[in-house]
Scaffold this active site. Structure first.
Site, PDB file in Angstrom:
ATOM      1  N   ASP A 105       0.844  -1.197   0.000  1.00  0.00           N
ATOM      2  CA  ASP A 105       0.000   0.000   0.000  1.00  0.00           C
ATOM      3  C   ASP A 105       0.878   1.245   0.000  1.00  0.00           C
ATOM      4  OD1 ASP A 105       0.944  -0.101   2.582  1.00  0.00           O
ATOM      5  OD2 ASP A 105      -0.979   0.351   3.516  1.00  0.00           O
ATOM      6  N   SER A 106       2.205   1.057   0.062  1.00  0.00           N
ATOM      7  CA  SER A 106       3.133   2.173  -0.166  1.00  0.00           C
ATOM      8  C   SER A 106       2.914   2.759  -1.558  1.00  0.00           C
ATOM      9  CB  SER A 106       4.586   1.717   0.021  1.00  0.00           C
ATOM     10  OG  SER A 106       4.827   0.519  -0.692  1.00  0.00           O
TER      11      SER A 106
ATOM     12  N   ASP B  24      -1.054  -6.289  -0.489  1.00  0.00           N
ATOM     13  CA  ASP B  24      -1.268  -5.615   0.793  1.00  0.00           C
ATOM     14  C   ASP B  24      -2.738  -5.206   0.905  1.00  0.00           C
ATOM     15  OD1 ASP B  24       0.082  -4.848   3.049  1.00  0.00           O
ATOM     16  OD2 ASP B  24       1.033  -3.079   2.154  1.00  0.00           O
TER      17      ASP B  24
ATOM     18  N   LYS C 297      -1.110  -9.443   2.731  1.00  0.00           N
ATOM     19  CA  LYS C 297      -0.454  -8.958   3.948  1.00  0.00           C
ATOM     20  C   LYS C 297      -1.401  -7.984   4.636  1.00  0.00           C
ATOM     21  CE  LYS C 297       2.977  -5.726   4.064  1.00  0.00           C
ATOM     22  NZ  LYS C 297       2.359  -4.708   4.940  1.00  0.00           N
TER      23      LYS C 297
ATOM     24  N   GLU D 283      -1.635  -5.288   8.269  1.00  0.00           N
ATOM     25  CA  GLU D 283      -0.835  -4.613   9.285  1.00  0.00           C
ATOM     26  C   GLU D 283      -1.429  -4.785  10.681  1.00  0.00           C
ATOM     27  OE1 GLU D 283       0.092  -0.513   8.537  1.00  0.00           O
ATOM     28  OE2 GLU D 283       0.954  -0.952   6.571  1.00  0.00           O
TER      29      GLU D 283
ATOM     30  N   GLU E 193       9.030  -4.058  10.998  1.00  0.00           N
ATOM     31  CA  GLU E 193       9.440  -2.759  10.442  1.00  0.00           C
ATOM     32  C   GLU E 193       9.897  -1.791  11.533  1.00  0.00           C
ATOM     33  OE1 GLU E 193       6.870  -1.005   7.488  1.00  0.00           O
ATOM     34  OE2 GLU E 193       7.972   0.896   7.530  1.00  0.00           O
TER      35      GLU E 193
HETATM   36  O1  KIV Z   1       3.522  -1.169   1.737  1.00  0.00           O
HETATM   37  C1  KIV Z   1       4.718  -1.517   1.829  1.00  0.00           C
HETATM   38  O2  KIV Z   1       5.556  -1.179   0.987  1.00  0.00           O
HETATM   39  C2  KIV Z   1       5.101  -2.328   2.965  1.00  0.00           C
HETATM   40  C3  KIV Z   1       6.548  -2.702   3.090  1.00  0.00           C
HETATM   41  C4  KIV Z   1       7.315  -1.568   3.601  1.00  0.00           C
HETATM   42  C5  KIV Z   1       6.740  -3.911   3.906  1.00  0.00           C
HETATM   43  O3  KIV Z   1       4.289  -2.662   3.769  1.00  0.00           O
END
Ligand code: KIV
Length: 297
Positions: free
Chosen positions: A61-62, A100, A130, A132, A200
């Site tokens: 989600d970055s 994510d 993934k 969080e 992280e």
């Molecule tokens: O969204 C992302 O890029 C992440 C990584 C930093 C693990 O969660």
């Protein structure tokens, strides 16, 4: 006119390499082989990850900050993530592809989390998801998604979706209390069936203390060298965005500089009438030109 597909793009990466699977990933941890993960958000970045031979690709989600121009990760929504993940899926054949779950797409209930995870798998072709956090709600979501048959990667320490609640964008686990909380969350996610967990922005020494308790592969980002693998954001490691980023980023290229130089050189060529040259044009037979002149009068 859009650019043509390059035939080189169709070449597959090393055909002798086995596609990454959960058992192979677990083997890597057991054998002490470092695991490489990188983020990707479109076909070219997915293709780079494929050709470079990484083990795991995360459509993070970055993307909200790296490709969509937001200042945090919270605004990106599920539909946007699905578009990006589909593009990456078309490029990624060998690494395991993880999608994510964006903020707001899994917090409400286990049912919402299952339905979002299933969309990531069915509509974007992700192999795993993934999410969080390691509090009771996140652990319940992880257990429910695993129960629905979708592999889950956990994420503890600095979890950017909740950075405001964590007191800002800063390292976690710097007091015994905070480190113990991270340990409890990581163990709870492991107990819920997560196949792997991201650590992280955690002090290296804290990671060292936690690792003997971790049975699943731990992928670190700013968590020191003691994890089973490392992940970096594509745009950070290749220098595609401005600024140095967090202290854990190591820059392996300066692509933004090259992009600006390339676009600048194109602009200069156009303004000084150096582009296009004869070699960039198409030919037409003289008699066709003559006939055209006749038609145009
Ligand atoms: O969204 C992302 O890029 C992440 C990584 C930093 C693990 O969660």
């Amino acid at each position: 006119m859009s650019s043509h597909p390059d035939p080189a793009i169709e070449l597959s990466s090393d055909p002798t390499r086995l596609p990454m699977s959960l058992p192979l990933l677990a083997d890597k941890k057991r054998l002490g082989e470092p695991i490489v993960m990188v983020t990707a958000y479109d076909h070219p970045s997915g293709r780079a990850a494929e050709l470079a031979g990484v083990d795991l690709v995360l459509v993070g989600d970055s993307a909200a900050t790296t490709v969509l121009g937001h200042s945090s990760t919270t605004p990106v929504d599920l539909d946007e993530m699905l578009v990006l993940a589909r593009a990456v899926r078309r490029a990624v054949k060998t690494p395991l592809l993880i999608g994510d779950l964006p903020f707001g797409s899994y917090e409400v209930s286990d049912e919402q989390a299952i339905s979002t995870a299933i969309r990531m798998v069915k509509e974007a072709g992700c192999d795993a998801i993934k999410l969080e956090g390691g509090g009771p709600a996140a652990v319940s979501r992880a257990r429910a998604i695993v129960g629905a048959g979708v592999p889950v990667m956990g994420h503890v320490g600095l979890t950017p979706q909740s950075s405001t609640a964590l007191g800002g964008w800063k390292a976690q686990g710097r007091t015994a209390e905070s480190a113990a909380k991270i340990a409890g969350e990581a163990l709870a996610l492991q107990g819920a069936g997560c196949f792997s967990i991201v650590f992280e922005a955690i002090p290296s020494a804290v990671t060292q203390e936690l690792m003997p308790h971790m049975e699943v592969p731990v992928i670190g980002i700013g968590a020191g060298p003691g994890t089973d693998g490392q992940v970096l954001v594509f745009h950070d490691l290749l220098g595609i965005r401005e600024g140095l980023g967090p202290r854990f980023v190591k820059r392996y290229a300066n692509l933004l500089e090259e992009m600006v130089a390339g676009v600048g050189a194109f602009a200069q060529d156009v303004r000084e009438r150096r582009y296009p040259g004869p070699e960039h044009g198409y030919k037409v037979a003289p008699e066709e030109l003559e006939a055209l002149r006749g038609r145009l009068g």
